[in-house]
Design a protein around this motif. Sequence first.
Motif, mmCIF file in Angstrom:
data_model
loop_
_atom_site.group_PDB
_atom_site.id
_atom_site.type_symbol
_atom_site.label_atom_id
_atom_site.label_comp_id
_atom_site.label_asym_id
_atom_site.label_seq_id
_atom_site.Cartn_x
_atom_site.Cartn_y
_atom_site.Cartn_z
ATOM 1 N N SER A 141 53.749 38.661 60.920
ATOM 2 C CA SER A 141 53.379 40.061 61.116
ATOM 3 C C SER A 141 54.420 41.028 60.571
ATOM 4 O O SER A 141 54.119 42.212 60.376
ATOM 5 C CB SER A 141 53.152 40.329 62.612
ATOM 6 O OG SER A 141 54.333 40.060 63.349
ATOM 7 N N ASP A 142 55.631 40.548 60.309
ATOM 8 C CA ASP A 142 56.671 41.406 59.722
ATOM 9 C C ASP A 142 56.499 41.562 58.217
ATOM 10 O O ASP A 142 57.204 42.371 57.599
ATOM 11 C CB ASP A 142 58.064 40.831 60.018
ATOM 12 C CG ASP A 142 58.368 40.829 61.509
ATOM 13 O OD1 ASP A 142 58.070 41.842 62.172
ATOM 14 O OD2 ASP A 142 58.895 39.821 62.012
ATOM 15 N N CYS B 211 57.994 41.531 51.781
ATOM 16 C CA CYS B 211 58.869 41.082 52.867
ATOM 17 C C CYS B 211 59.671 42.262 53.407
ATOM 18 O O CYS B 211 59.714 43.347 52.792
ATOM 19 C CB CYS B 211 59.795 39.980 52.370
ATOM 20 S SG CYS B 211 61.129 40.567 51.292
ATOM 21 N N PRO B 212 60.334 42.102 54.572
ATOM 22 C CA PRO B 212 61.153 43.200 55.118
ATOM 23 C C PRO B 212 62.268 43.653 54.182
ATOM 24 O O PRO B 212 62.763 44.780 54.290
ATOM 25 C CB PRO B 212 61.725 42.598 56.406
ATOM 26 C CG PRO B 212 60.728 41.560 56.812
ATOM 27 C CD PRO B 212 60.228 40.980 55.533
ATOM 28 N N GLY B 213 62.675 42.789 53.237
ATOM 29 C CA GLY B 213 63.722 43.163 52.282
ATOM 30 C C GLY B 213 63.202 43.859 51.051
ATOM 31 O O GLY B 213 63.988 44.216 50.161
ATOM 32 N N GLY B 214 61.888 44.087 50.958
ATOM 33 C CA GLY B 214 61.315 44.812 49.829
ATOM 34 C C GLY B 214 60.873 43.940 48.680
ATOM 35 O O GLY B 214 60.391 44.460 47.667
ATOM 36 N N LYS B 215 60.989 42.631 48.769
ATOM 37 C CA LYS B 215 60.573 41.732 47.694
ATOM 38 C C LYS B 215 59.118 41.297 47.901
ATOM 39 O O LYS B 215 58.545 41.474 48.970
ATOM 40 C CB LYS B 215 61.483 40.502 47.643
ATOM 41 C CG LYS B 215 62.960 40.856 47.455
ATOM 42 C CD LYS B 215 63.202 41.599 46.149
ATOM 43 C CE LYS B 215 64.682 41.907 45.963
ATOM 44 N NZ LYS B 215 64.938 42.622 44.680
ATOM 45 N N TYR C 86 51.642 31.860 49.883
ATOM 46 C CA TYR C 86 52.406 32.860 49.139
ATOM 47 C C TYR C 86 53.889 32.523 49.286
ATOM 48 O O TYR C 86 54.386 32.330 50.401
ATOM 49 C CB TYR C 86 52.124 34.266 49.671
ATOM 50 C CG TYR C 86 50.695 34.711 49.481
ATOM 51 C CD1 TYR C 86 50.334 35.558 48.432
ATOM 52 C CD2 TYR C 86 49.687 34.279 50.348
ATOM 53 C CE1 TYR C 86 49.024 35.967 48.262
ATOM 54 C CE2 TYR C 86 48.370 34.681 50.177
ATOM 55 C CZ TYR C 86 48.045 35.524 49.131
ATOM 56 O OH TYR C 86 46.750 35.916 48.954
ATOM 57 N N ARG C 87 54.592 32.480 48.147
ATOM 58 C CA ARG C 87 55.987 32.050 48.143
ATOM 59 C C ARG C 87 56.877 33.128 47.546
ATOM 60 O O ARG C 87 56.515 33.787 46.565
ATOM 61 C CB ARG C 87 56.156 30.753 47.345
ATOM 62 C CG ARG C 87 55.384 29.579 47.926
ATOM 63 C CD ARG C 87 55.450 28.373 46.997
ATOM 64 N NE ARG C 87 54.783 27.215 47.563
ATOM 65 C CZ ARG C 87 53.483 26.964 47.464
ATOM 66 N NH1 ARG C 87 52.704 27.833 46.838
ATOM 67 N NH2 ARG C 87 52.965 25.885 47.998
ATOM 68 N N ALA C 88 58.047 33.269 48.155
ATOM 69 C CA ALA C 88 59.049 34.194 47.614
ATOM 70 C C ALA C 88 59.872 33.482 46.547
ATOM 71 O O ALA C 88 59.903 32.246 46.483
ATOM 72 C CB ALA C 88 59.953 34.690 48.731
ATOM 73 N N SER C 89 60.541 34.268 45.738
ATOM 74 C CA SER C 89 61.403 33.700 44.708
ATOM 75 C C SER C 89 62.694 33.184 45.342
ATOM 76 O O SER C 89 63.288 33.839 46.209
ATOM 77 C CB SER C 89 61.726 34.759 43.652
ATOM 78 O OG SER C 89 62.736 34.309 42.786
#
Length: 453
Positions: A308-309, A321-325, A349-352
Motif C-alpha cells: 500500500s506504500d 516507490c516511496p523513493g520516487g523510482k 513488477y520489479r525495481a531496478s
Amino acid sequence: MMGKQSEVQAALFYEFNLEEHVPQNHLLRLIDRFVDLASPRRQLEPFYSAIGRPSIDPELMLRMLLVGYCFGIRSERRLCEEVHLNLAYRWFCRLDLTDAVPDHSTFSKNRHGRFRESDLFRKLFEHVLSRCITEGLVSGEAFGVDASLIKADANREDGIEPKEWSSADHASRATSEYLDTLDDAAFGAATPVVPKYISPSDPAARWSAADRGKAYFRYCTNYLVDLDHAIIVDVEPSAPIRQAENKAARDMIERTMDRFGLYPARLAGDTGYGSAEMLGWLVYEHGIEPHIPVFDKSGRRDGTFTRSDFRYDHTQDVYHCPGGKQLHQYKRLFKNPRDTICSDGVRRYRASKHDCEVCPLKHRCVPTEPARKILRSINEGARDMAHDIAKTDAYVISRCQRKKVEMLFAHLKRILKLDRLRLRGPNGARDEFHLAATAQNLRKLAKLVPVAV
C-alpha cells in the motif's frame, strides 16, 4: 369449600370441532395461509405408480416435516407422537381426531427415494420464496452472504486417518454420496489439503475447528439473504472451507438470477469473501458492488514498506516507490507492449537493482534482497473498488444490515435446534438445510404479512 371432580361415566358421543380449538393467532394458522402444496404434489406424480395400493399422502408428510422444523422437533419419531397429541398440529396436517398418524419410518423411505429423486425440498423452498417475492418482502437491491458451521452426525472420537480409510470397508449411503462429490468444488475438490481425520460414518463431513473450539466433523450451511426483510433467497451446503464457501456463494447468486430474475446491486459479506478472485467475479462478471472487507496478506511484520506504500499508475502501468523510482514488469521497452500474467493470476513488477542499491530507504523497503518486487493481481481493480467502497457511509449501513444473516443463523441453532445434523451425507445436509430455510421464511411471512380481515 374444596371442589371435587365428579366421577361420571364418559359420554359415548362428543360434539367436537377441531377448527374451534386452534387459536386465531397460533403460528400454524398464520403459516397455513402461505402453504400451498398443489405444485409439489404435481411434481411428485411421475415418481408414483399408476396402479397398486394408494400411498400415504405426500402432502401430509410435507406438512408434518414443516411442523417439525418450525417448532424445532428434531426426531421424526417424536414428531409423530407430537402430531398425534397436539390439536394444532393435527389441524395443520389436515388430520381429524380419529385419523392415524404415519409411522416414522415412512419419512426415511420417501426421503431416500421419491423426495430426493424429485428434488422436492429444493422446489418447496423455491415455492415459499416465490410467495415472499409476491408479498413484496424481497427487493433484490442488497444481498448478504455468510456461512455457519453445523456439526455432522459423526462421533469426533471415531475419526480415522485418511490412509486407513477405504470405500470398500465403509460402503454406506453416506460413503457413496461422498464419492459422488469428490469432484464437486463445494466438497471434495474444495482444496487439495487432506483432512486430518475422516469419519467412517460420514466421510463427506470435514474435520474442523474453525470456530476456535474443539475440532468436530462439520458441514457448512451457506445463506444468501435479501437484506430488506431478511428473507433467505438461497441456501447451499458445503465443506467448512473458505474456497468452498466462495463457490457456494457464486452458485447461489447465479441460481437466484436465473430462476427469479433477482440482480442485486450490492453484496455484503465478511472477509472470507474478500479474496481477489471473488471480488473480481462480483465486479467484472456481474457488476455487483462488493461491500466486503478485502482479504489482504500484503502486510509485513518487520516494519518495512507494504504494497500500500507503493502508488500504482494506471496510465503507464508502473508502480512508484516511496523513493520516487518506478517498478516495471520488464527491464526494457518492447515495440509491442506485453502484459504477462503468471499462472497464479498475478503480474510481477520489479525495481531496478541499481536504483535500490543507492536508495537511502533500502533498509525500510528491501533490506535482505537486491531489489523490491510487487505482486499485482489481475483482479486488483476490484480490490481497489472494494477499498473505496469501505470508506463510504453506504458501507457502514451494509455492515449493520449484514448482522441480519448472523441473526438467522442464531435463530436456526437456538430456536429451530439445528446445531447438529440428524441426516448424513451431502444429500442429508442439503435436505435439512432446505427444510430449515423454508421454515424460517414461513415464520417470516407469518410475522410480516397481516391477516386479511
